[in-house]
Scaffold this motif. Structure first.
Motif, short mmCIF file in Angstrom:
data_model
loop_
_atom_site.label_atom_id
_atom_site.label_comp_id
_atom_site.label_asym_id
_atom_site.label_seq_id
_atom_site.Cartn_x
_atom_site.Cartn_y
_atom_site.Cartn_z
N CYS A 112 0.77 -1.33 0.33
CA CYS A 112 0.39 0.23 0.01
C CYS A 112 0.68 1.41 -0.46
N ILE A 113 0.52 2.28 -1.29
CA ILE A 113 1.09 3.52 -0.77
C ILE A 113 0.08 4.80 -0.59
N ALA A 114 -0.82 4.40 0.00
CA ALA A 114 -1.57 5.80 0.42
C ALA A 114 -2.97 4.92 0.33
N THR A 115 -3.28 5.90 1.95
CA THR A 115 -4.47 4.84 2.84
C THR A 115 -5.45 5.62 1.65
N ARG A 116 -7.44 5.34 2.14
CA ARG A 116 -8.17 5.46 1.41
C ARG A 116 -8.47 6.38 1.36
N SER A 117 -8.60 7.23 3.08
CA SER A 117 -8.57 8.81 2.76
C SER A 117 -7.42 9.57 1.97
N GLN A 118 -6.74 8.95 2.01
CA GLN A 118 -5.79 10.26 0.81
C GLN A 118 -5.61 10.05 -0.22
N MET A 119 -6.90 8.76 -0.66
CA MET A 119 -6.49 9.53 -2.57
C MET A 119 -7.90 9.20 -2.82
N ILE A 120 -9.02 9.36 -1.60
CA ILE A 120 -10.48 9.57 -1.80
C ILE A 120 -10.95 11.38 -1.85
N GLY A 121 -11.56 12.05 -3.06
CA GLY A 121 -11.69 13.33 -2.71
C GLY A 121 -11.26 14.45 -2.80
N LYS A 122 -9.47 14.42 -3.51
CA LYS A 122 -8.63 15.19 -3.84
C LYS A 122 -8.30 14.27 -5.18
N TRP A 123 -7.20 15.73 -5.22
CA TRP A 123 -6.43 15.95 -6.54
C TRP A 123 -5.16 14.74 -6.09
N ASN A 124 -4.75 13.36 -6.65
CA ASN A 124 -3.61 13.49 -6.09
C ASN A 124 -2.26 12.84 -7.53
N ARG A 125 -1.12 13.10 -7.50
CA ARG A 125 -0.03 13.45 -8.39
C ARG A 125 0.58 11.66 -8.28
N VAL A 126 0.61 11.34 -9.09
CA VAL A 126 1.41 9.63 -9.29
C VAL A 126 2.56 9.95 -11.01
N VAL A 127 3.57 9.37 -10.31
CA VAL A 127 4.71 9.47 -11.38
C VAL A 127 5.75 8.27 -10.49
N VAL A 128 5.46 7.57 -11.78
CA VAL A 128 6.50 6.26 -12.15
C VAL A 128 7.78 6.75 -13.24
N ASN A 129 8.57 6.57 -12.59
CA ASN A 129 10.07 6.80 -12.85
C ASN A 129 10.70 4.98 -12.78
N ALA A 130 10.92 4.96 -14.31
CA ALA A 130 11.44 3.48 -14.04
C ALA A 130 12.34 3.61 -15.17
N LYS A 131 14.02 2.55 -15.25
CA LYS A 131 13.89 1.97 -16.30
C LYS A 131 13.76 0.63 -16.48
N TRP A 132 13.16 0.65 -17.80
CA TRP A 132 12.66 -0.95 -17.60
C TRP A 132 14.04 -2.18 -18.31
N THR A 133 14.41 -2.72 -17.89
CA THR A 133 15.77 -3.60 -18.43
C THR A 133 15.46 -5.07 -17.67
N THR A 134 16.12 -5.71 -18.33
CA THR A 134 16.57 -7.36 -17.55
C THR A 134 17.23 -7.03 -17.45
N GLU A 135 18.48 -6.65 -17.38
CA GLU A 135 19.42 -7.01 -16.66
C GLU A 135 19.47 -5.85 -14.99
N ALA A 136 20.66 -6.35 -14.34
CA ALA A 136 20.66 -5.24 -12.62
C ALA A 136 20.60 -4.35 -12.61
N ASN A 137 20.00 -3.67 -13.70
CA ASN A 137 20.38 -2.29 -13.32
C ASN A 137 19.73 -1.14 -13.88
N GLY A 138 17.95 -1.93 -13.17
CA GLY A 138 17.41 -0.92 -13.73
C GLY A 138 16.98 -0.53 -12.34
N PHE A 139 15.72 0.19 -12.32
CA PHE A 139 14.87 0.57 -11.57
C PHE A 139 13.50 0.95 -11.33
#
Length: 159
Positions: free
Chosen positions: A69-96
């Motif tokens: 869980c990254i946010a409670t129900r009360s944090q998510m409902i009835g207000k704007w939330n900005r979600v950003v996913v920063n990813a390095k997609w890879t089959t190697e060990a240097n991803g995130f």
């Protein structure tokens, strides 16, 4: 994302997907979601499949690397939330994978992020499966999305 203030509780067995990253079909086989964000009755949950395992059999899904869980129900409902996913997609060990909610790092993984050498695609919106689990039918859910972006860097999408 804004989840309507009247967002209903659907029970423990019913989750609503709001964002998901899937690998395209590979050698004729589909893949389950590599990264899944879903709203439960408790929280906004992040599920990441363990990239060391193939996930091409829906009857035998790959194990989860994490389900948090990254946010409670009360944090998510009835207000704007900005979600950003920063990813390095890879089959190697240097991803995130790094997931930010309203500018704060809420979840991260360092290392291999996918199990096939192809980039995942992103889908967003409300997706529900197993609607038969809703006794008497599922209640209406309303979500609003704005400024949905994709870019090469975190900075490029936060402008």
């Amino acid at each position: 994302v804004l989840l309507d203030k009247n967002w209903p509780k659907l029970g423990q067995k019913m989750y609503t997907k709001v964002g998901q990253w899937h690998l395209p079909r590979w050698k004729g086989k589909g893949q389950g979601p590599t990264l899944l964000m879903e709203m439960t009755d408790r929280c906004l949950s992040v599920t990441v499949k363990d990239p060391r395992f193939a996930d091409d059999n829906p009857m035998k899904p790959a194990p989860d690397l994490a389900k948090d869980c990254i946010a409670t129900r009360s944090q998510m409902i009835g207000k704007w939330n900005r979600v950003v996913v920063n990813a390095k997609w890879t089959t190697e060990a240097n991803g995130f994978l790094r997931i930010y909610l309203n500018g704060k790092l809420k979840w991260q993984h360092e290392g291999q992020t996918i199990n096939k050498p192809i980039a995942p695609y992103f889908r967003y919106g409300l997706y529900r499966s197993f609607v038969s689990r809703c006794a008497g039918g599922c209640a209406t859910q309303i979500a609003y999305f704005k400024d949905v972006k994709q870019g090469k860097t975190r900075a490029s999408v936060e402008k």
